[in-house]
Design an enzyme around this catalytic site. Structure first.
Site, PDB file in Angstrom:
ATOM      1  N   GLY A 508     111.520 128.488   7.798  1.00 51.09           N
ATOM      2  CA  GLY A 508     111.111 128.521   9.195  1.00 51.09           C
ATOM      3  C   GLY A 508     110.616 129.903   9.549  1.00 51.09           C
ATOM      4  O   GLY A 508     110.748 130.859   8.779  1.00 51.09           O
ATOM      5  N   ASP A 625     117.537 126.255  26.456  1.00 54.42           N
ATOM      6  CA  ASP A 625     116.422 125.742  25.666  1.00 54.42           C
ATOM      7  C   ASP A 625     116.874 124.548  24.840  1.00 54.42           C
ATOM      8  O   ASP A 625     116.623 124.471  23.645  1.00 54.42           O
ATOM      9  CB  ASP A 625     115.851 126.849  24.773  1.00 54.42           C
ATOM     10  CG  ASP A 625     114.420 126.559  24.346  1.00 54.42           C
ATOM     11  OD1 ASP A 625     113.812 125.627  24.929  1.00 54.42           O
ATOM     12  OD2 ASP A 625     113.908 127.241  23.459  1.00 54.42           O
TER      13      ASP A 625
END
Ligand SMILES: *[C@@H]1O[C@H](CO)[C@@H](O)[C@H](O)[C@H]1NC(C)=O
Ligand SMILES: *[C@@H]1O[C@H](CO)[C@@H](O)[C@H](O)[C@H]1NC(C)=O
Ligand SMILES: *[C@@H]1O[C@H](CO)[C@@H](O)[C@H](O)[C@H]1NC(C)=O
Ligand SMILES: *[C@@H]1O[C@H](CO)[C@@H](O)[C@H](O)[C@H]1NC(C)=O
Ligand SMILES: *[C@@H]1O[C@H](CO)[C@@H](O)[C@H](O)[C@H]1NC(C)=O
Ligand SMILES: *[C@@H]1O[C@H](CO)[C@@H](O)[C@H](O)[C@H]1NC(C)=O
Ligand SMILES: *[C@@H]1O[C@H](CO)[C@@H](O)[C@H](O)[C@H]1NC(C)=O
Length: 839
Positions: A508, A625
C-alpha cells in the site's frame, strides 16, 4: 429551513451545466481606434470606432488624431491598419455596468505614416490611476493583456506621452468583464519563493495582472477565434528544456467539465484535450526524470508572477493511477498531485491550480517541472500538464517575510486555486444529493490533502472532550528510556523483516509513505509503514501517533506493534491483516462474495471497534474516517478498524484547524458536521451507516458514473429504506439468503445511522446491539430482549504485543469479553428504532 440558500445552490449548480453556451460579458467594449468605419467584425466580434460625429464616443480629454496605415501589409487585420495618436495625456472612459474583474487588452501595431513613425512613441498607460505600462514603445505588433479589478462605475484608460515632444498611440482596445470566479480569493494560496513556500496572504483578485505566457501544452496554436475569452494560446515545444523527455497526449473526446473544476472560460476544450506526458520510452529505466519547461520572464528584482496550471487526465485508463509532483523553480509546488481525487473521481475532467511565484533576483525565466510521485505504481509512473498561464503581478505590495518553518505546512495543506472550487463542488454535490438546508459557513475550507481517500492514508483521531488539545497533551509527554511502552523496534529488525524494503513487498501507499509486508524472525507478520523522509510527517506528529496509538488496544482495532525512529527513519509497524480491506470483498475485485452472516459478523466487529474508540478506556476518540477501506480483515475475516491516529497531515494538526476543518472521505461525511463543523461521535455513526449500505448493496459510497439520484449511496439507499423496499437494492449475491426480519433490523439500523441530525442517530452501542440481533435472527437464535447493562472495562496497556499472539477467532455472538472490554453501553436502549418507526 432556508430555502433561499437551497435555491442559490441549485442555481449555482445548474449554471455549471450550461455548457456550450458562449460567454457573454456584461461589460463588453471593443474599440477599433482611429477608424472611421462604424464597426468591423474581427474574430466574430464587432469592433466599433472610437469617435463619431454625433458625440457618442469613448474619448474624453486630451488631444488626439487618427491615423491610417498608408502601406498596410496584405495580412494585417483591420485593427492594425488604423491607430489613434495622442500628443498629450488623453483617455478613454468606459461605463462599467458590473464592477469586478475585467480584461483590458491593448493592441499596438506600429506603422509609419507621413507625420509619425509609431515606433518612436514613448508613453505610459494607466487604468483608473493604476499604472499598466510605463516608458512604453512598440517596435512590432504587440498585444498587451491586463486583468484587473474595476471597483468603480467608470474605467478610465489614460495614455500619457513621457514628455511634451513625445506621443502615445493605440490601435485597438478591448475592455470586458471576466467570468465570475475567474480569480478566487481563497486563503492558502501558495507563494513559492527561492527560500521555499509560504502562504500568499493578499487577495488575488485585487492584484493587477499582465499576461506573459499562455500555453496550450501538447497542443496547437489557438486563436481568439477558437477561445471562449478570445485569448491566444501558443504551443509549448519551444519552451521544453529537453524535448525528448516529453510525449504528446491527445484525445478527441470533449472534456468532462464538473462543478469545482475548471470551466470552458478558464480554458477552452482544446487546452484540456491535449497534454504533454513523460516520454517513458525514452526515460531512464526507473522512470526517474522530470519533464521541464523554461518560460522566459523579464528579469527584475521584484518580479512576482501568477502561475495557473491546467490539468486534465486524458492519459490514464483507470482512476487513481496517476500521481505526480509539480515543481516550480526547483521548489516542490504540489506533491503527489492526485487528479482522480481532485476531480471527484472522474477521468478527463479539467482542473486548474494557481500559484504565486517570486523569482530569485535577476532570474530571467520560470521553470516548471512535472515528475513522477513515489506514490505511483512503478509500472505506471507518469506526469502530465495541459496548459500554463503566467502573468506578471504588477505593483504588488511588499510580500510577507519568508518563514521556512511554516512553508511546508502551507505547501501540503494548500489546495491553492482549488480550495474554493472544491468547496463549491462539495456544496453543489450536497445541494443536489443531500438537499441541505442551511448554507455552510463560507470560511469552510476542505483540504484535499486531509481528505485522502486511498487506503493507508492519514487518519485522524481527535479527542472531543479535550477539544482538539489531544495532540498537545500527548506531544508534550516524552518517551521513557525504552521508548513508548517498550514498542521500539531496531531498524535492523525491520530491514530484515521487509527484506530491506523490498519493492515486491509493497502492499500500500499513502501520503505518509509506503506500506510493506514484513515478517519478523518469530514469524509474526506485520505491515510496515515507512514515512518518506522529508515528508510532511514531522517528528512531533510521529511521536504523537505513537503515544496515542499505544493507548488504543482492542481486538477490533488494528494495533500498533511498534515503531522505529533510528537513522532519521520514521516507521510504524502494525499487525498484518491478511484479507485486506472490507471494500475489496464487497465489490470491484475477484474475491468470492461474502455471505450475509459473514457480513453481519464483520459489521459487528467494526462496530465494536468504533464503539470502543468512543467509549473505551481511551475514551472520546472520534475516528473521523470510517469507510470500507479503513475496515480491514484478518485471515479469519475478523474486522478491525484501521488508520486511526496515523499520518495526520501537517495542516490538519494545526490547532485552529483541528476543530473546524472538514475532514473525512467523500460520500461518508456527516452532513451535519459538514454544515456546522461540530464534530461528535455521531459523525462516525453516520459514516458507519454508509458502510452498512455498502455492505448491503455492494457498491461504492459515491459513484459518479451512475444516474444523478444514485450517485450518493447514502441518499439513494435511504430513499429505498423509507419506501420500505429495501430488498430492491440488496446485493444480488445475497438474494434468497437473508431472513426478512434480519434484513429489516439491518435496514432500520442503517437508516437511523444516516439520520440528518446527530441527535436522531443511535450510539455505536445501540448500533451494535441491533446488528447482533440481526445476526441472532439470521442464525436462528433468540434475539436479545433487553439491552443489557455492562461496564466498560479498561485495557492493559503494558502488553502491546499480546494482541498479536492471541489467536483470532471469528467473533462470537453476544458479549464477547475476550479483550477485556464490553461493547454495550448502558446509556440508550435503541429507542429510536422501537418508538419512532414512523419517522
Ligand atoms: C451615434 O453613433 C453611434 C455609434 O457610431 C451609432 O450607433 C448611433 O446610431 C449614432 N446616433 C445617431 C443619432 O447618429
Ligand atoms: C504578416 O506577414 C509578415 C511576413 O510574412 C509577418 O512578418 C507578419 O508578422 C504578419 N503579420 C500578421 C499580423 O500576421
Ligand atoms: C522626450 O522623450 C524622448 C523619448 O524618450 C527622448 O528622446 C527626448 O529626448 C525627450 N525630450 C525631452 C525634452 O525630454
Ligand atoms: C479579501 O477578500 C475578502 C472577501 O472577499 C474581504 O473580506 C477582505 O477584506 C479582502 N482583503 C483585502 C486585503 O482586500
Ligand atoms: C481555430 O480557429 C481557426 C480559424 O481561425 C480554425 O481554422 C482552426 O481549425 C481552429 N482550431 C481549432 C483547434 O479549433
Ligand atoms: C532519447 O533522448 C535522447 C536525448 O536524451 C535523444 O537524443 C534521442 O533521440 C531520444 N530518442 C527518442 C526515441 O526519442
Ligand atoms: C525533478 O525536479 C525537482 C526539482 O528540480 C527535483 O528536486 C527532483 O529530484 C527531480 N526529479 C527527478 C526524478 O529527477
Amino acid at each position: 429551513m432556508d430555502t433561499k440558500s437551497v435555491h442559490f445552490l441549485s442555481l449555482t449548480f445548474s449554471l455549471f451545466f450550461i455548457s456550450k453556451a458562449a460567454f457573454t460579458p456584461q461589460d463588453n467594449y471593443l474599440i477599433n481606434c482611429g477608424s472611421s468605419t462604424s464597426n468591423v467584425a474581427i474574430d466574430n466580434r464587432n469592433f466599433v470606432r472610437d469617435s463619431s460625429k454625433n458625440g457618442s464616443n469613448y474619448l474624453s480629454k486630451g488631444k488626439s488624431i487618427s491615423l491610417t496605415n498608408p502601406n498596410p501589409s496584405s495580412n494585417s487585420s483591420l485593427l492594425q491598419t488604423t491607430a489613434r495618436v495622442f500628443t498629450s495625456a488623453s483617455s478613454y472612459i468606459f461605463n462599467i455596468k458590473k464592477t469586478g474583474t475585467h480584461f483590458v487588452r491593448l493592441h499596438f501595431s506600429p506603422f509609419t505614416s507621413q507625420n509619425y513613425d509609431l515606433k518612436n512613441a514613448n508613453f505610459g498607460v494607466s487604468a483608473n490611476g493604476l499604472s499598466l505600462l510605463s516608458d512604453f514603445g512598440a517596435n512590432f505588433n504587440v498585444l498587451k493583456e491586463f486583468i484587473l479589478m474595476v471597483d468603480k462605475v467608470e474605467l478610465e484608460i489614460l495614455f500619457t506621452p513621457v514628455n511634451d515632444s513625445s506621443f502615445a498611440f493605440v490601435n485597438g482596445i478591448e475592455v470586458f468583464s471576466a467570468p465570475k470566479d475567474f480569480f478566487i480569493d481563497a486563503s492558502g494560496m501558495v507563494l513559492i519563493s527561492p527560500s521555499g513556500t509560504q502562504e500568499f496572504k493578499q487577495n488575488i483578485s485585487f492584484q493587477i495582472f499582465e499576461t506573459v505566457h499562455r500555453i496550450n501544452v501538447g497542443g496547437s496554436k489557438l486563436t481568439p477565434f477558437n477561445d471562449t475569452l478570445w485569448r491566444s494560446w501558443v504551443p509549448d515545444e519551444d519552451f521544453l528544456v529537453l524535448k525528448s523527455a516529453a510525449k504528446f497526449a491527445r484525445t478527441s473526446d470533449p472534456p468532462n467539465y464538473q462543478p469545482g473544476g475548471a470551466t470552458r472560460e478558464i480554458a477552452p476544450d482544446n487546452v484540456y484535450m491535449t497534454a504533454q506526458q513523460m516520454n517513458v520510452e525514452n526515460g531512464t529505466s526507473n522512470f526517474m526524470f522530470n519533464v521541464t519547461w523554461d518560460f522566459p520572464v523579464r528579469s527584475s528584482t521584484v518580479d512576482v508572477h501568477f502561475v495557473r496550471l491546467h490539468f486534465c487526465d486524458i492519459v490514464s485508463v483507470a482512476l487513481n493511477t496517476l500521481y505526480f509532483n509539480v515543481y516550480i523553480n526547483g521548489i516542490t509546488a504540489y506533491k503527489d498531485l492526485d487528479l482522480s481525487f481532485l476531480t471527484s473521481h472522474r477521468l478527463a475532467s479539467p482542473y486548474y491550480i494557481d500559484f504565486v511565484v517570486k523569482s530569485a533576483d535577476n532570474s530571467d525565466s520560470i521553470r516548471i517541472s512535472i515528475g513522477p510521485s513515489e506514490l505511483s505504481n512503478s509500472l505506471r509512473k507518469n506526469a502530465i500538464l495541459n496548459g500554463v498561464e503566467i502573468m506578471k503581478i504588477e505593483n504588488s505590495v511588499p510580500l510577507p517575510r519568508k518563514s521556512k518553518e511554516k512553508s511546508i505546512w502551507v505547501l501540503v495543506g494548500s489546495v491553492i486555486g482549488g480550495i474554493f472550487a472544491l468547496s463549491l463542488a462539495i456544496l453543489a454535490v450536497l445541494a443536489m444529493l443531500k438537499c441541505i438546508k442551511r448554507e455552510p459557513k463560507p470560511k469552510l475550507k476542505p483540504k484535499p490533502r486531509c481528505i485522502e481517500s486511498r487506503g493507508w492514508t492519514p487518519l485522524r483521531v481527535y479527542g472531543v472532550s479535550t477539544q482538539g488539545t489531544l495532540s498537545e497533551a500527548t506531544a508534550l509527554s516524552s518517551p521513557g528510556a525504552n521508548g513508548y511502552y517498550g514498542l521500539k523496534i531496531p531498524f535492523t529488525d525491520i530491514q530484515l523483516a521487509t527484506n530491506n524494503f523490498d519493492k515486491d513487498l509493497i502492499i500500500g501507499s499513502g501520503g505518509f509513505g509506503m506500506v510493506y509486508k514484513g515478517v519478523f524472525r518469530d514469524n509474526t507478520k506485520v505491515a510496515v509503514k515507512r514515512g518518506i523522509r522529508g515528508s510532511r510527517q514531522g517528528l512531533p506528529e510521529f511521536q504523537t501517533e505513537i503515544t496515542v496509538l499505544s493507548k488504543i488496544r482492542h481486538r477490533h482495532l488494528v494495533s500498533l506493534v511498534g515503531y522505529c525512529e533510528e537513522q532519521s527513519e520514521m516507521i510504524l509497524v502494525y499487525e498484518y491483516m491478511d484479507k485486506g480491506t472490507l471494500r475489496s470483498h464487497l465489490y470491484g475485485s475477484v474475491f468470492t462474495p461474502l455471505s450475509w452472516k459473514q457480513r453481519l459478523e464483520i459489521c459487528i466487529g467494526a462496530a465494536r471497534g468504533i464503539h470502543y474508540l468512543h467509549t473505551g478506556s481511551a475514551r472520546g476518540i472520534i475516528h473521523r474516517d470510517i469507510k470500507s477501506t479503513n475496515i480491514l480483515l484478518d485471515e479469519n475475516y475478523v474486522a478491525k478498524v484501521a488508520d486511526f491516529g496515523l499520518s495526520r497531515s501537517g495542516p490538519c494538526l494545526n490547532e485552529t484547524h483541528v476543530s473546524t476543518a472538514l475532514k473525512g472521505s467523500f460520500g461518508y461525511i456527516d452532513p451535519e458536521y459538514f454544515r456546522r463543523q461540530q464534530l461528535t461521535d455521531k459523525s462516525d455513526v453516520y459514516s458507519f451507516g454508509v458502510v452498512l449500505c455498502e455492505v448491503l448493496c455492494a457498491r461504492s459510497a459515491v459513484d459518479p458514473m451512475l444516474d444523478r439520484e444514485q450517485v450518493n449511496l447514502a441518499e439513494w439507499a435511504v430513499e429505498w429504506l423509507k419506501k420500505g423496499m429495501i430488498e430492491q437494492i440488496v446485493d444480488p449475491h445475497l438474494r434468497g439468503q437473508i431472513k426478512p426480519s434480519s434484513l429489516k433490523i439491518f435496514g432500520e439500523t442503517a437508516e437511523k445511522c444516516l439520520a440528518e441530525y446527530g441527535v436522531d442517530r443511535p450510539t455505536m452501542g445501540d448500533v451494535l446491539w441491533n446488528l447482533e440481533n440481526a445476526l441472532r435472527i439470521q442464525v436462528n437464535e433468540r434475539p436479545q430482549e433487553i439491552h443489557e447493562e455492562t461496564i466498560v472495562g479498561s485495557v492493559d496497556l503494558t502488553t502491546p504485543r499480546a494482541i498479536l499472539g492471541a489467536p483470532s477467532s471469528s467473533p462470537r455472538v453476544g458479549g464477547d469479553d475476550n479483550d477485556g472490554t464490553s461493547d454495550i453501553t448502558t446509556s440508550r436502549v435503541f429507542s429510536q428504532l422501537i418508538n419512532r418507526d414512523g419517522r
